[in-house]
Enzyme design. Structure first.
Site, short mmCIF file in Angstrom:
data_model
loop_
_atom_site.label_atom_id
_atom_site.label_comp_id
_atom_site.label_asym_id
_atom_site.label_seq_id
_atom_site.Cartn_x
_atom_site.Cartn_y
_atom_site.Cartn_z
N HIS A 85 36.77 37.47 51.22
CA HIS A 85 36.07 38.53 51.99
C HIS A 85 34.69 38.08 52.48
O HIS A 85 34.08 38.78 53.29
CB HIS A 85 35.90 39.79 51.13
CG HIS A 85 37.20 40.47 50.78
ND1 HIS A 85 38.08 40.90 51.74
CD2 HIS A 85 37.76 40.78 49.59
CE1 HIS A 85 39.14 41.46 51.14
NE2 HIS A 85 38.97 41.39 49.84
N ASP B 97 46.62 37.24 49.37
CA ASP B 97 45.98 38.32 48.61
C ASP B 97 46.39 39.67 49.22
O ASP B 97 46.67 39.76 50.42
CB ASP B 97 44.46 38.14 48.69
CG ASP B 97 43.67 39.12 47.83
OD1 ASP B 97 43.23 38.73 46.74
OD2 ASP B 97 43.50 40.29 48.27
N HIS C 49 44.59 42.08 49.97
CA HIS C 49 43.60 42.54 50.95
C HIS C 49 43.44 41.54 52.09
O HIS C 49 43.46 40.33 51.86
CB HIS C 49 42.25 42.77 50.27
CG HIS C 49 42.32 43.70 49.10
ND1 HIS C 49 42.43 43.25 47.80
CD2 HIS C 49 42.32 45.05 49.04
CE1 HIS C 49 42.49 44.29 46.97
NE2 HIS C 49 42.42 45.40 47.70
N ASP D 124 47.05 40.24 43.54
CA ASP D 124 46.94 41.70 43.51
C ASP D 124 48.08 42.37 44.31
O ASP D 124 48.10 43.59 44.47
CB ASP D 124 45.56 42.20 43.97
CG ASP D 124 44.97 41.42 45.12
OD1 ASP D 124 45.68 40.61 45.74
OD2 ASP D 124 43.77 41.63 45.41
C1 SP5 Z 1 39.13 39.59 46.35
C2 SP5 Z 1 39.61 41.00 46.35
O1 SP5 Z 1 40.78 41.25 46.03
N1 SP5 Z 1 38.72 41.96 46.66
C3 SP5 Z 1 39.11 43.32 46.68
C4 SP5 Z 1 37.96 44.23 46.90
C5 SP5 Z 1 38.39 45.65 46.84
N2 SP5 Z 1 37.28 46.52 46.82
C6 SP5 Z 1 37.55 47.92 46.87
C7 SP5 Z 1 38.22 48.37 45.62
C8 SP5 Z 1 38.15 49.83 45.40
C9 SP5 Z 1 39.05 50.09 44.24
N3 SP5 Z 1 38.69 51.23 43.52
C10 SP5 Z 1 39.83 51.78 42.84
C11 SP5 Z 1 39.42 52.42 41.58
C12 SP5 Z 1 40.60 52.96 40.87
N4 SP5 Z 1 40.26 53.29 39.53
ZN ZN Z 2 42.52 41.37 46.98
#
Ligand code: SP5
Ligand code: ZN
Length: 347
Positions: free
Chosen positions: A165, A201, A203, A290
């Protein structure tokens, strides 16, 4: 497989990230990497190496010098504001969106943090710089290893924080220095004329895409959750094809939440075909796990055994390959899933 592991990854340990109006515990924890190391040791996969010193000149050919300088001094600047800040992480809180200037760097610390970031879920901590630069060194070393005469076919940068990212001049999404981009640049400079980055990934690899968007020598391919609903939301759509000389050298394969391996693997075939058509001389795999069904923040349905097949399909390219460690937050299973990819790829 040679595995360059980051011995100081645990110096980066964020306390909390912002989520829906609350500070919640970070998903991207040091334990993630320890599980991978344990799984590799148990199965006898890979030969572990510590990285050399980071090549700061190469890092500044991928990231802007002023961003690198900001990261290098951010923690000292933060603590200089107030010694009590040493017990708090840095989290961004203000950003220059449309209509604001980007050609100035305010002296105010919060403003500088905002200038160089894009979300409030990415704490910068006392040891972030040390961990991120050692991780960058892992990525650069892995790239140089696979290009060395008699070197291995594949090498991994087993590191955190992750990287995909992070853009040329911004952090976010748990990422500070873009390890996959650094590996690709190192492959280019070690003699690979054409390099592909395949980001698996969950994302979208927005940082990697933006770094290479106008370049024709590096193909970026990303398979990810549809950004209409999935982070990072503002990039990763199918119509982003690259610009200028880079037109045609970016491929986004967004998939709906709930996608299982049967559908995901079709996107992987499409990505692999694009890499073959591009005639890449080497490939970087931005390896996030993920996509796993048990991941707490993601919505694909891959099972642990599927990662063996992912590894086999990647190895089918027959190219010098660098893996970089990206996301994956089902902490205990991250080890199994990464080890499965590497085992499938030939260990
Ligand atoms: C490297 C990578 O996989 N970065 C991912 C970044 C995601 N950021 C936002 C995540 C928000 C997730 N919050 C969910 C909480 C549920 N308890
Ligand atoms: Zn990710």
């Amino acid at each position: 497989m040679l595995i360059f592991h980051n011995p100081v990854h645990d110096k980066h340990a964020g306390r909390q990230e912002m989520f829906r109006g609350k500070l919640v515990p970070c998903h991207e924890t040091p334990a993630r990497l320890e599980y991978v190391l344990d799984a590799l040791r148990q199965r006898g996969i890979g030969e572990l190496r510590a990285p050399s010193a980071p090549d700061m000149d190469l890092i500044k050919r991928v990231h802007t010098p002023r961003y690198v300088d900001f990261l290098a001094s951010a923690w000292q600047d933060w603590v200089a504001l107030d010694p009590a800040n040493a017990d708090l992480d840095i989290l961004p809180s203000v950003w220059p969106v449309r209509g604001f200037r980007h050609d100035i760097e305010p002296t105010n610390f919060a403003a500088r943090v905002g200038l160089f970031s894009f979300d409030s879920g990415c704490p910068l901590t006392a040891g972030t710089w040390e961990a991120a630069t050692a991780g960058a060194a892992c990525a650069i070393d892995a790239a140089r290893a696979v290009m060395a005469p008699g070197g291995p076919r594949a090498a991994m940068a087993l590191t955190r924080p992750p990287g995909h990212h992070a853009g040329a001049d911004f952090f976010g999404g748990y990422c500070f220095l873009n390890n996959a981009a650094l590996a690709a640049q190192a492959l280019r400079e070690a003699g690979a004329a054409r390099v592909a980055i395949l980001d698996v990934d969950y994302h979208h690899g927005n940082g990697t895409q933006s770094i290479f968007y106008e370049r024709s020598d590096v193909l970026t391919v990303s398979i990810h959750g549809d950004p209409t609903t999935e982070y990072p939301f503002f990039l990763g759509y199918a119509d982003e094809a690259g610009e200028g000389a880079g037109f045609g050298a970016n491929l986004n394969l967004p998939l709906a939440a709930g996608t299982d391996f049967a559908t995901w693997t079709q996107a992987l075939q499409q990505g692999l075909a694009a890499i073959q058509a591009f005639k890449a001389d080497a490939v970087v795999v931005a390896l996030g796990v993920d996509t796993y069904e048990g991941d707490p923040i993601s919505k694909f349905k891959l099972k642990s055994a599927d990662y063996l097949e992912v590894g086999r399909m990647l190895a089918g390219l027959g190219l010098p390959t660098v893996f970089t460690m990206e996301g994956g937050y089902a902490v205990a299973d991250v080890g199994i899933n990464v080890a499965n990819v590497l085992e499938g790829a030939g260990g």
